[in-house]
Design a protein around this motif. Sequence first.
Motif, PDB file in Angstrom:
ATOM      1  N   ILE A 137      61.886 103.601  43.016  1.00  0.00           N
ATOM      2  CA  ILE A 137      62.925 104.638  42.941  1.00  0.00           C
ATOM      3  C   ILE A 137      63.302 105.094  44.342  1.00  0.00           C
ATOM      4  CG2 ILE A 137      63.402 107.012  42.214  1.00  0.00           C
ATOM      5  CD1 ILE A 137      61.765 106.487  39.702  1.00  0.00           C
ATOM      6  N   ARG A 165      65.418 102.461  46.157  1.00  0.00           N
ATOM      7  CA  ARG A 165      66.770 102.334  45.627  1.00  0.00           C
ATOM      8  C   ARG A 165      67.684 103.456  46.119  1.00  0.00           C
ATOM      9  NH1 ARG A 165      67.950  99.540  41.133  1.00  0.00           N
ATOM     10  NH2 ARG A 165      69.144 101.277  40.292  1.00  0.00           N
ATOM     11  N   GLY A 183      69.259 106.372  45.278  1.00  0.00           N
ATOM     12  CA  GLY A 183      69.578 107.228  44.148  1.00  0.00           C
ATOM     13  C   GLY A 183      70.197 108.555  44.552  1.00  0.00           C
ATOM     14  N   ASP A 198      67.002 108.066  39.516  1.00  0.00           N
ATOM     15  CA  ASP A 198      67.249 106.626  39.454  1.00  0.00           C
ATOM     16  C   ASP A 198      68.228 106.360  38.312  1.00  0.00           C
ATOM     17  OD1 ASP A 198      67.014 103.876  39.836  1.00  0.00           O
ATOM     18  OD2 ASP A 198      65.337 103.729  38.440  1.00  0.00           O
TER      19      ASP A 198
END
Length: 252
Positions: A19, A22, A24, A78
């Motif tokens: 998470i 990534r 987000g 996420d």
Amino acid sequence: MNETRRPPAPHPAERARTIAARGGRAALLPSDGTENRITPVLHHVHPHGDATIVLPDEHPLVESARAAEVTAMLELADQAPVQLREPVRGLLWITGWLRTLALDEAREAGLQVADVRPDPRLLDIGHGASVLRLTPASLVVADAEGTTSLRPELFAQAEPDPFAAFEDHWLRHLELSHRDVVGQLAQHLPDRLKGGHVRPLGLDRFGLRLRVEMADEDHDVRIAFSQSVSTAQELAGELRRLMGCPFLAQRR
């Protein structure tokens, strides 16, 4: 007593690292008694759980965190790469101490972020933007696999999922161009979930996740690979196997 065996899934620390990697959507929540959610100009979580956060110079938090460390929580959402009615598939909360960096430290922090995630907004550091550093005390990851509290050292010892970098592209391609494959996977859902709208939700080294949108609620289902995979070739082999007789278990 018979119990449904849960399929293998990434360790909570690995899910948290994924998470974080990534990026987000982020919200910063200072523990000052207010309920204000601050949207950073830019954020980046480093491998040890500390976070670099960019805010406008004029934001009140910049000055208060310059005078003394303040406690705060950074929330990372996420989001699924396909359009879902409930798009958030996981949350990571990092709680710790926040301080505003001096200009030389801020520029060095910006260079460190640029090495792994180049972003033109980093050029504003020292020109209308300030940098704050969040030092973690604890982390919590929450998703369909469960909710787990993590120590920073466990987070630091983990690695992001090997497919995190191209998961979004692959799932969007599956959703838009290979609905037939999604349909094949849907044949293996539990009877009570058949008839729902099946969507690709996630991919990791242990398997695929599907979201089944029913009239009353949504359900996440994990379809496990026969073994953990780490390369595109191994992934392709497992996907071919799943078109036969996948092993799945309902997650919620």
